[in-house]
Design an enzyme around this catalytic site. Structure first.
Site, PDB file in Angstrom:
ATOM      1  N   CYS A   2       0.925  -0.822  -0.188  1.00  0.00           N
ATOM      2  CA  CYS A   2      -0.262  -0.040   0.043  1.00  0.00           C
ATOM      3  C   CYS A   2       1.078   0.600  -0.061  1.00  0.00           C
ATOM      4  CB  CYS A   2      -0.836  -0.292   1.582  1.00  0.00           C
ATOM      5  SG  CYS A   2      -2.508   1.698   1.644  1.00  0.00           S
ATOM      6  N   GLU A 103      -4.243   0.275  -5.618  1.00  0.00           N
ATOM      7  CA  GLU A 103      -2.883  -0.085  -6.464  1.00  0.00           C
ATOM      8  C   GLU A 103      -3.214  -0.123  -7.888  1.00  0.00           C
ATOM      9  OE1 GLU A 103      -0.460  -1.261  -6.129  1.00  0.00           O
ATOM     10  OE2 GLU A 103      -1.394  -2.652  -4.370  1.00  0.00           O
TER      11      GLU A 103
END
Length: 222
Positions: A2, A103
């Site tokens: 992340c 993402e």
């Protein structure tokens, strides 16, 4: 992993959501990157509090950060054994609020990547995190990292890792400052339900950290 996320909920909503006695003034942010100051929720003697910390953990024993990797993520599978994380894992755990995170999916050409915005359907996301306080060059630095795990079925086509997202029923156990057995703590880091999440493609503009604004989370055609 992340490496980019957003937090755009009003401060008053976060205070209610976390039952916090205090949270600093914050502005909506749609492109938060490592080394930025981010909101961290911890338990204290006064109650649950929010504070701003550097995103990128600096262990308390580090005196020179020049050779330290940018520890903005910590794999859940190795928290109890890696020297960089095990002290904080056992004593200094936190929540990191987010509206959603980004993402990038590798496209069939093997070169291009399409960014996606991922969020919960009905609530803020609460990432499991660790925090530390270090003194570097006589400067005290509070820092943190986001814990990651394997991806759920929603995320798997995009990336094999995702943040550990903690539901409210485990917050008390995770945030307690008292040391707990490793196996008890690790048992809290369960895979978040794909049914409670949603995602959509967004503009490649999010790849540039200088770009900000709500337009970054708006859906685009793939």
């Amino acid at each position: 992993m992340c490496g980019r996320f957003a937090l755009a909920y009003p401060r008053s909503s976060l205070i209610d959501w976390y039952h916090a006695v205090s949270i600093p003034e914050i502005e909506p942010r749609y492109n938060i990157a490592p080394t930025d100051a981010i909101l961290v929720i911890r338990d204290s003697e006064q109650g649950r509090v929010g504070s701003m910390m550097r995103w990128g953990l600096i262990p308390h024993w580090v005196k020179d950060t020049k050779k330290l990797p940018l520890l903005f993520n910590a794999r859940s599978e190795s928290l109890a054994i890696k020297p960089m994380f095990k002290h904080a894992f056992r004593r200094q755990r936190c929540l990191i609020p987010a509206s959603g995170f980004y993402e990038w999916k590798l496209l069939p050409d093997g070169k291009s990547k399409q960014p996606y915005y991922i969020c919960a359907k009905d609530s803020p996301l609460s990432f499991a995190g660790l925090w530390e306080t270090a003194t570097v060059d006589e400067v005290t630095i509070n820092s943190c990292t986001i814990i990651t795990t394997e991806s759920n079925t929603l995320m798997r086509p995009i990336h094999d890792r995702m943040p550990v997202i903690l539901p409210p029923e485990v917050w008390d156990a995770w945030l307690t400052p008292t040391q707990q057995p490793d196996d008890i703590l690790l048992s809290l880091l369960q895979l978040y339900s794909a049914e409670q999440m949603q995602l959509w493609p967004v503009s490649p503009a999010v790849g540039r950290t200088s770009n900000q604004g709500e337009q970054l989370i708006q859906p685009v055609n793939e």
